[in-house]
Design a protein around this motif. Structure first.
Motif, PDB file in Angstrom:
ATOM      1  N   LYS A 149      16.872   3.621  -2.193  1.00  0.00           N
ATOM      2  CA  LYS A 149      16.794   5.092  -2.286  1.00  0.00           C
ATOM      3  C   LYS A 149      17.880   5.660  -3.180  1.00  0.00           C
ATOM      4  O   LYS A 149      17.714   6.721  -3.781  1.00  0.00           O
ATOM      5  CB  LYS A 149      16.849   5.709  -0.885  1.00  0.00           C
ATOM      6  CG  LYS A 149      18.110   5.457  -0.120  1.00  0.00           C
ATOM      7  CD  LYS A 149      17.975   5.892   1.354  1.00  0.00           C
ATOM      8  CE  LYS A 149      17.340   4.810   2.191  1.00  0.00           C
ATOM      9  NZ  LYS A 149      17.065   5.156   3.564  1.00  0.00           N
ATOM     10  N   ASP A 155      10.836   2.982   1.890  1.00  0.00           N
ATOM     11  CA  ASP A 155      11.505   3.655   2.997  1.00  0.00           C
ATOM     12  C   ASP A 155      10.417   4.127   3.968  1.00  0.00           C
ATOM     13  O   ASP A 155       9.406   4.714   3.537  1.00  0.00           O
ATOM     14  CB  ASP A 155      12.288   4.868   2.431  1.00  0.00           C
ATOM     15  CG  ASP A 155      13.577   5.102   3.184  1.00  0.00           C
ATOM     16  OD1 ASP A 155      13.742   4.553   4.284  1.00  0.00           O
ATOM     17  OD2 ASP A 155      14.427   5.848   2.654  1.00  0.00           O
ATOM     18  N   SER A 156      10.603   3.889   5.271  1.00  0.00           N
ATOM     19  CA  SER A 156       9.496   4.105   6.219  1.00  0.00           C
ATOM     20  C   SER A 156       9.022   5.557   6.240  1.00  0.00           C
ATOM     21  O   SER A 156       7.806   5.817   6.308  1.00  0.00           O
ATOM     22  CB  SER A 156       9.901   3.662   7.617  1.00  0.00           C
ATOM     23  OG  SER A 156      11.078   4.325   8.016  1.00  0.00           O
ATOM     24  N   GLU A 157       9.963   6.511   6.154  1.00  0.00           N
ATOM     25  CA  GLU A 157       9.580   7.931   6.194  1.00  0.00           C
ATOM     26  C   GLU A 157       8.747   8.289   4.970  1.00  0.00           C
ATOM     27  O   GLU A 157       7.755   9.022   5.063  1.00  0.00           O
ATOM     28  CB  GLU A 157      10.836   8.823   6.221  1.00  0.00           C
ATOM     29  CG  GLU A 157      11.711   8.661   7.459  1.00  0.00           C
ATOM     30  CD  GLU A 157      12.584   7.414   7.441  1.00  0.00           C
ATOM     31  OE1 GLU A 157      12.519   6.642   6.445  1.00  0.00           O
ATOM     32  OE2 GLU A 157      13.317   7.194   8.419  1.00  0.00           O
ATOM     33  N   ASN A 168      22.093   8.928   5.939  1.00  0.00           N
ATOM     34  CA  ASN A 168      20.838   8.307   5.525  1.00  0.00           C
ATOM     35  C   ASN A 168      19.734   9.351   5.429  1.00  0.00           C
ATOM     36  O   ASN A 168      18.945   9.348   4.486  1.00  0.00           O
ATOM     37  CB  ASN A 168      20.443   7.190   6.499  1.00  0.00           C
ATOM     38  CG  ASN A 168      19.174   6.470   6.046  1.00  0.00           C
ATOM     39  OD1 ASN A 168      19.074   6.036   4.903  1.00  0.00           O
ATOM     40  ND2 ASN A 168      18.193   6.371   6.928  1.00  0.00           N
ATOM     41  N   GLU A 177      17.630  10.608   2.249  1.00  0.00           N
ATOM     42  CA  GLU A 177      16.164  10.600   2.290  1.00  0.00           C
ATOM     43  C   GLU A 177      15.562  11.964   1.953  1.00  0.00           C
ATOM     44  O   GLU A 177      14.447  12.027   1.413  1.00  0.00           O
ATOM     45  CB  GLU A 177      15.687  10.128   3.675  1.00  0.00           C
ATOM     46  CG  GLU A 177      15.992   8.660   3.880  1.00  0.00           C
ATOM     47  CD  GLU A 177      15.449   8.087   5.166  1.00  0.00           C
ATOM     48  OE1 GLU A 177      15.558   6.858   5.350  1.00  0.00           O
ATOM     49  OE2 GLU A 177      14.913   8.843   5.989  1.00  0.00           O
TER      50      GLU A 177
HETATM   51 MG    MG Z   1      14.245   5.525   6.192  1.00  0.00          MG
END
Ligand code: MG
Ligand code: NAD
Length: 387
Positions: A125, A150-152, A216, A220
């Motif tokens: 990121k 990135d999961s989001e 984090n 994000e």
């Molecule tokens: Mg994440």
């Protein structure tokens, strides 16, 4: 069927090793052509012997001969150093570069890969936090895909599939980390070990500390701005301690779409590699009966100052998020080294942002220069704090 050819940068890390697990389970769909690591020679050698890439890169040049000797009996080319890493992504057979490097060191290889027409599966990121505008311009210019790992962001990307209409709002979920509910007073003396204990995810050290400080989530928010072309005011953070709802998109008719699943990075990694397809797998499935209550709450921006700093930096633009990221990398390393306290990290970020003036309209080399300057400034501040 043609196999998809993948370069994995940062192969020995948390994301890198999980990416190789995904690749291992689809041998007829994926082939690995490049593996890179910074220092973990033993694991890199073991991975190279299993996946037989065309090239491996060890960025720490002092470790070159060890890797070279261990692979001397194979056809694998071995190279060392940062320049070799950037060059490795140029191999013509590569379809997608999975960037799983930690930190701004990931920027140059991402940029080179885009310029060479490669799709990017982005875990790093920091690439977008440092130089999001420049990187997304290159993505458009070279017509490559920027696939979030990135999961989001994978959740948002999945919610957007098949939706040509504009986004009204993005809701990024955050676990809240190990210090959720704590106040400034409680955080004065927290230790490295406490900060490294994430409730839901097992990750590399840097992102684990970033999760504890909510940095984090700040990184994000910035990442989401560039990936999905929205304004900072369209991105809302909601704390969701169970980490099941990975994020949501609200459209202009008020409809909300969410993506849910157990917290397991292998799923977003796999989706980035198989997009737009979905491959069947045997990952553990979510069950509502195991999670009778999913809860949501506001983030505490007074206690977790870094998230607020990230929003401010994003609003101000120019070099602000680059400076913030660099100072944060130095502050986190110092915290992990017991050289600065948990709350001291935010002081370093604030002070570095004060000391380095903002500049706009930056080239890649400008960003890299500000990254270096900010690191030196943050180091200096830590040194002064000590003495
Ligand atoms: Mg994440
Ligand atoms: P990690 O520390 O476990 O692994 C980092 C990898 O990068 C290692 O292979 C290391 O050798 C390599 N590396 C480190 N410094 C380097 C440098 N200066 N130059 C070249 N290579 C270098 O980190 P991670 O947790 O796997 O995270 C990697 C990236 O993915 C980060 O940007 C992180 O924010 C992001 N991410 C991670 C997770 C997770 O679950 N781990 C989830 C979402 C996003």
């Amino acid at each position: 069927m043609e196999r998809k050819n993948i370069a994995i940068l940062g192969a020995t890390g948390s994301i890198g090793t999980q990416a190789l697990e995904v690749v291992r389970s689809f041998p007829d769909r994926f082939v690995v052509s490049v593996l890179s690591a910074a220092n973990n020679t033993d694991l890199l050698i073991q991975q190279a012997l299993e996946f037989l890439p065309k090239q491996v890169v060890i960025t720490n040049t002092a470790l070159y001969s060890k890797v070279k000797e261990a692979l001397a009996h194979t056809n694998i080319a071995v190279a060392a150093g940062v320049a070799a890493l950037v060059e490795a992504v140029e191999l013509p057979e590569i379809d997608v570069v999975l960037n799983a490097i930690v930190g701004s060191a990931g920027l140059r290889p991402t940029v080179r890969a885009i310029e060479k027409g490669k799709d990017i599966a982005l875990a790093n990121k920091e690439t977008l936090v440092v130089a999001g505008e420049l990187v997304m311009d290159l993505v458009a210019q070279h017509k490559v895909q920027m696939l979030p790992v990135d999961s989001e962001h994978s959740a948002i990307f999945q919610c957007l599939a098949g939706e040509p209409s504009p986004i009204e709002k993005i809701i990024l979920t955050a676990s809240g980390g190990p210090f959720r509910g704590k106040k400034t007073q409680d955080l004065r003396t927290v230790s490295r070990a406490q900060a490294l204990k994430h409730p839901n995810w097992s990750m590399g050290a840097k992102i684990t500390i970033d999760s504890a400080s909510l940095m984090n989530k700040g990184l994000e928010v910035i990442e989401a701005k560039w990936l999905f072309n929205v304004t900072a005011s369209q991105i809302e953070v909601v704390v969701h301690p169970q980490s099941i709802v990975h994020s949501l998109v609200q459209f202009e008719d008020g409809s909300l779409k969410a993506q849910l699943g157990l917290p397991d990075m292998k799923l977003p990694i796999q989706y980035a590699l198989t997009f737009p397809e979905r491959f069947p797998n045997t990952f553990k499935r979510f069950s509502f009966t195991d999670y009778a209550t999913l809860t949501f709450e506001q983030p505490d921006l007074e206690t977790f100052r870094n998230l607020k700093l990230a929003y401010q930096a994003l609003a101000e633009g120019g070099n602000r998020t680059c400076v913030l990221n660099a100072a944060n990398e130095v502050a986190v390393a110092a915290f992990l080294d017991d050289k600065v306290s948990f709350l001291g990290m935010s002081d370093i970020l604030e002070e570095t942002l004060c000391q380095i003036p903002n500049r706009k309209q930056l080239s890649l080399e400008d960003y890299i220069t500000f990254d270096k300057e900010s690191r030196m400034m943050a180091q200096d501040l830590i040194h002064r704090l000590k003495n």
